[in-house]
Design an enzyme around this catalytic site. Sequence first.
Site, PDB file in Angstrom:
ATOM      1  N   LYS A 282       0.872  -1.196   0.000  1.00  0.00           N
ATOM      2  CA  LYS A 282       0.000   0.000   0.000  1.00  0.00           C
ATOM      3  C   LYS A 282       0.900   1.234   0.000  1.00  0.00           C
ATOM      4  O   LYS A 282       1.774   1.365   0.832  1.00  0.00           O
ATOM      5  CB  LYS A 282      -0.879  -0.023   1.248  1.00  0.00           C
ATOM      6  CG  LYS A 282      -2.086   0.867   1.202  1.00  0.00           C
ATOM      7  CD  LYS A 282      -3.112   0.447   2.272  1.00  0.00           C
ATOM      8  CE  LYS A 282      -4.418   1.179   2.127  1.00  0.00           C
ATOM      9  NZ  LYS A 282      -5.460   0.665   3.027  1.00  0.00           N
ATOM     10  N   GLU A 367     -18.800  -5.219  10.934  1.00  0.00           N
ATOM     11  CA  GLU A 367     -19.709  -4.485  11.824  1.00  0.00           C
ATOM     12  C   GLU A 367     -20.776  -5.394  12.429  1.00  0.00           C
ATOM     13  O   GLU A 367     -21.147  -5.212  13.596  1.00  0.00           O
ATOM     14  CB  GLU A 367     -20.391  -3.341  11.055  1.00  0.00           C
ATOM     15  CG  GLU A 367     -19.468  -2.163  10.735  1.00  0.00           C
ATOM     16  CD  GLU A 367     -18.611  -2.372   9.516  1.00  0.00           C
ATOM     17  OE1 GLU A 367     -18.728  -3.429   8.872  1.00  0.00           O
ATOM     18  OE2 GLU A 367     -17.795  -1.485   9.198  1.00  0.00           O
ATOM     19  N   ARG A 395     -25.156  -2.059   8.052  1.00  0.00           N
ATOM     20  CA  ARG A 395     -24.610  -3.414   8.011  1.00  0.00           C
ATOM     21  C   ARG A 395     -25.004  -4.210   9.256  1.00  0.00           C
ATOM     22  O   ARG A 395     -25.050  -5.438   9.214  1.00  0.00           O
ATOM     23  CB  ARG A 395     -23.070  -3.362   7.989  1.00  0.00           C
ATOM     24  CG  ARG A 395     -22.438  -3.463   6.683  1.00  0.00           C
ATOM     25  CD  ARG A 395     -22.562  -4.823   6.060  1.00  0.00           C
ATOM     26  NE  ARG A 395     -22.402  -4.742   4.638  1.00  0.00           N
ATOM     27  CZ  ARG A 395     -21.214  -4.758   4.037  1.00  0.00           C
ATOM     28  NH1 ARG A 395     -20.107  -4.817   4.768  1.00  0.00           N
ATOM     29  NH2 ARG A 395     -21.128  -4.678   2.720  1.00  0.00           N
TER      30      ARG A 395
HETATM   31  C1  LIG Z   1     -18.651  -2.087   5.618  1.00  0.00           C
HETATM   32  C2  LIG Z   1     -17.491  -1.123   5.584  1.00  0.00           C
HETATM   33  N1  LIG Z   1     -16.835  -0.826   6.730  1.00  0.00           N
HETATM   34  C3  LIG Z   1     -15.816   0.046   6.736  1.00  0.00           C
HETATM   35  C4  LIG Z   1     -15.416   0.656   5.569  1.00  0.00           C
HETATM   36  C5  LIG Z   1     -14.321   1.687   5.592  1.00  0.00           C
HETATM   37  N2  LIG Z   1     -13.191   1.280   4.780  1.00  0.00           N
HETATM   38  C6  LIG Z   1     -12.998   1.734   3.572  1.00  0.00           C
HETATM   39  S1  LIG Z   1     -11.623   1.096   2.861  1.00  0.00           S
HETATM   40  C7  LIG Z   1     -11.261   0.213   4.255  1.00  0.00           C
HETATM   41  C8  LIG Z   1     -10.054  -0.657   4.333  1.00  0.00           C
HETATM   42  C9  LIG Z   1     -10.057  -1.620   3.172  1.00  0.00           C
HETATM   43  O1  LIG Z   1      -8.933  -2.470   3.271  1.00  0.00           O
HETATM   44  P1  LIG Z   1      -8.628  -3.423   2.046  1.00  0.00           P
HETATM   45  O2  LIG Z   1      -9.883  -4.109   1.632  1.00  0.00           O
HETATM   46  O3  LIG Z   1      -7.508  -4.271   2.448  1.00  0.00           O
HETATM   47  O4  LIG Z   1      -8.241  -2.445   0.858  1.00  0.00           O
HETATM   48  P2  LIG Z   1      -6.905  -1.564   0.708  1.00  0.00           P
HETATM   49  O5  LIG Z   1      -7.273  -0.175   1.155  1.00  0.00           O
HETATM   50  O6  LIG Z   1      -5.867  -2.195   1.555  1.00  0.00           O
HETATM   51  O7  LIG Z   1      -6.596  -1.628  -0.756  1.00  0.00           O
HETATM   52  C10 LIG Z   1     -12.226   0.401   5.206  1.00  0.00           C
HETATM   53  C11 LIG Z   1     -12.235  -0.246   6.547  1.00  0.00           C
HETATM   54  C12 LIG Z   1     -16.128   0.332   4.389  1.00  0.00           C
HETATM   55  N3  LIG Z   1     -15.813   0.909   3.213  1.00  0.00           N
HETATM   56  N4  LIG Z   1     -17.136  -0.567   4.421  1.00  0.00           N
HETATM   57 MG   LIG Z   2      -5.507  -4.074   2.288  1.00  0.00          MG
END
Ligand SMILES: Cc1ncc(C[n+]2csc(CCOP(=O)(O)OP(=O)(O)O)c2C)c(N)n1
Ligand SMILES: [Mg+2]
Length: 665
Positions: A282, A367, A395
């Site tokens: 990342k 969640e 959710r």
């Molecule tokens: C249901 C839900 N909870 C929380 C979020 C907030 N959120 C957005 S991106 C993220 C992290 C995503 O991590 P990953 O899937 O590993 O993607 P990366 O950013 O590492 O590419 C979170 C927790 C969300 N979008 N949806």
């Molecule tokens: Mg990730």
Amino acid sequence: MTLLETVRGPADVQRMNYEQLTGLAAEIRDFLVEKVSQAGGHLGPNLGIVELTLALHRVFDSPREPLLFDVGHQAYVHKIVTGRQTSFDGLRQLGGLSGYPSRAENDHDFMENSHASTALSYADGMAKAFQLIGQTRHVVAVVGDGALTGGMCWEALNNIAADPSRPVVIVVNDNGRSYAPTFGGLADRLAALRMRPGYERALHGVRRAFLAVPWVGRLLYGVLHAVKRGFKDALSPQPLFEDLGLKYLGPVDGHDLPTLEAALRRARAFGGPVLVHVVTCKGHGYGPAENDAADRMHQISPPAVTVPRQAEIPRPKWTNVFSDELVRIGSERDEVVAITAAMRGSTGLDAFAAAYPRRCYDVGIAEQHAMTSAAGMAAAGLHPVVAIYSTFLNRAFDQLLMDVALHRAPVTVVLDRAGVTGPDGASHHGMWDLALLGMVPGIRVAAPRDEPTLREELREALADSSGPTALRFSRGTVASPIKPLCRVGTVDVLRKEGQRNEVLLVGVGAFAELAMATADRLADQEIGVTVVDPRWIFPVPHVLAGMAAEHDLVCTIEDAGRHGGFGSAFATVLRDRVVRSPLLDFALPQRFLEHGSRSQLLTLTRLTAQDIASRITEKVAEHRREAEQAEPGLRAPLVCTEHTREGEVECQPSGGPTQEVARWT
Ligand SMILES: Cc1ncc(C[n+]2csc(CCOP(=O)(O)OP(=O)(O)O)c2C)c(N)n1
Ligand SMILES: [Mg+2]
Ligand SMILES: CC(=O)[C@@H](O)[C@H](O)COP(=O)(O)O
């Protein structure tokens, strides 16, 4: 002309050789840093997915073979490859490029919902549809390691693995992080696999070497392929997915284009459900992001626009006030614990975790689990605080209703980002929480208007062990503090002036400030106005009905969806009590609101002091005209109904509204 300028669509990327692609990847990174630093947005996730996105568009035939991005915050490179690089100056701005896939923007986009862990279910559905209509089309879902901790992913994997004939390609973009390092046993397992990115590269190299040997090479490679299983298991045991019935490929270095492309071509050729485990970094390629320990520049804000103003006392963010008060409460009460769904920093729990590391739990992007786990904690004597964004309460609604409220569990749900959030668009505005919370029997909901009331109402919530409580507050800086004239029951009277009680203005949460600004405009027109802040909005405080009965017109102003919001709940209470004062409920229109700044969207939805005041002025004039023509009649009798946790309890009339007014003026 730069390589990037030659990219108008995937075909341009498909024509490039690896040397050109390496150059293009560097140009894309420079472009991302420049544009996202200016507009704000998700820099780290997109820097990490440059090679993977290029390889996907070279191997698969988008949009015929849909590319789905889970959450979608990492789709900027996809947008660049599909001809939208000239729109990035308007990224996440009103009328500009969305920060997530958008079907209105481009045929290569499918999923607009930015709630995590949905892409695999979407892919399962599309694959079933293609199968049913007799089309052999791959569906590709890119899911992050964080999103993979969401329960829906495992529901989908169970279905995807059920039919070996459906060509679903699952690309796990494993960078080891959500915001912070991804939490959980699954994350640990992925980390173990991640340690072996050499497997695919070794295999790719061996295969190339054998196939380069004329005649015998292919035969020998076939023999090796037959013993590969042992070779592979020795290097990267992957029962995690293969036991589910999924072909597993990887781990693959997500920044090594040739290896990555070879793995994706193998996945495409497989023709059934296959999971490609791609290891990325990342923030890759940009030092400040790679070295950002907190969240690898998961999301950055645009440069602050400094508007010269008279010296204003800088006000804290809602999140920071919550964070500070929770730490204070945590020092007084050991049974208070906190739960985050992979957003400990952005929901303000970092300080609590630092102070009480054993009392702060990260459950991953889960969640539903957070809510029911909280119910379990409450059953064992703790008082958990579940800190999530308002929009993500959607959710966990059934868990709140049936696992928390049905058991009257003393869980406090703290909803940050309630109301219009802004640049993240439709699936991030916190506009559904009041409609959901209003349905939950026995829950008490507070909407603080400023820093003092946030601190006070958080304490009141945590002091209530008789059932669930919730607080909701906006994204960004706290509203200016408003000192009440008096408090009637739980309701703060913020302003009362004018000879006649013409308008009762009920400002919900941060919108108390908007109610006061509206009152200024009404007072200028000599309209008698009273402004109140209910503080605890559900159940609707019964004293508000008494106040309403004393005014010609009642207005509610809330930063929430109109359907099921405070205004509609209050209208029900007034009907129950036969209070005939007309009610105007100012709220967000019940539609998916676009992205833009919070102030732009509030203007667009006419939630401004000017718009509200002019609508009220019209209504007051109408009422005055009717009053002149009508016979002076008695006000409707006030039937008192106490709204308590047990539901509605008839109570003795308090001698009618006159006494009520005397008590609260
Ligand atoms: C249901 C839900 N909870 C929380 C979020 C907030 N959120 C957005 S991106 C993220 C992290 C995503 O991590 P990953 O899937 O590993 O993607 P990366 O950013 O590492 O590419 C979170 C927790 C969300 N979008 N949806
Ligand atoms: Mg990730
Ligand atoms: C996709 C993602 O990360 C969202 O949860 C969103 O970007 C959060 O934005 P704020 O934390 O700035 O409200």
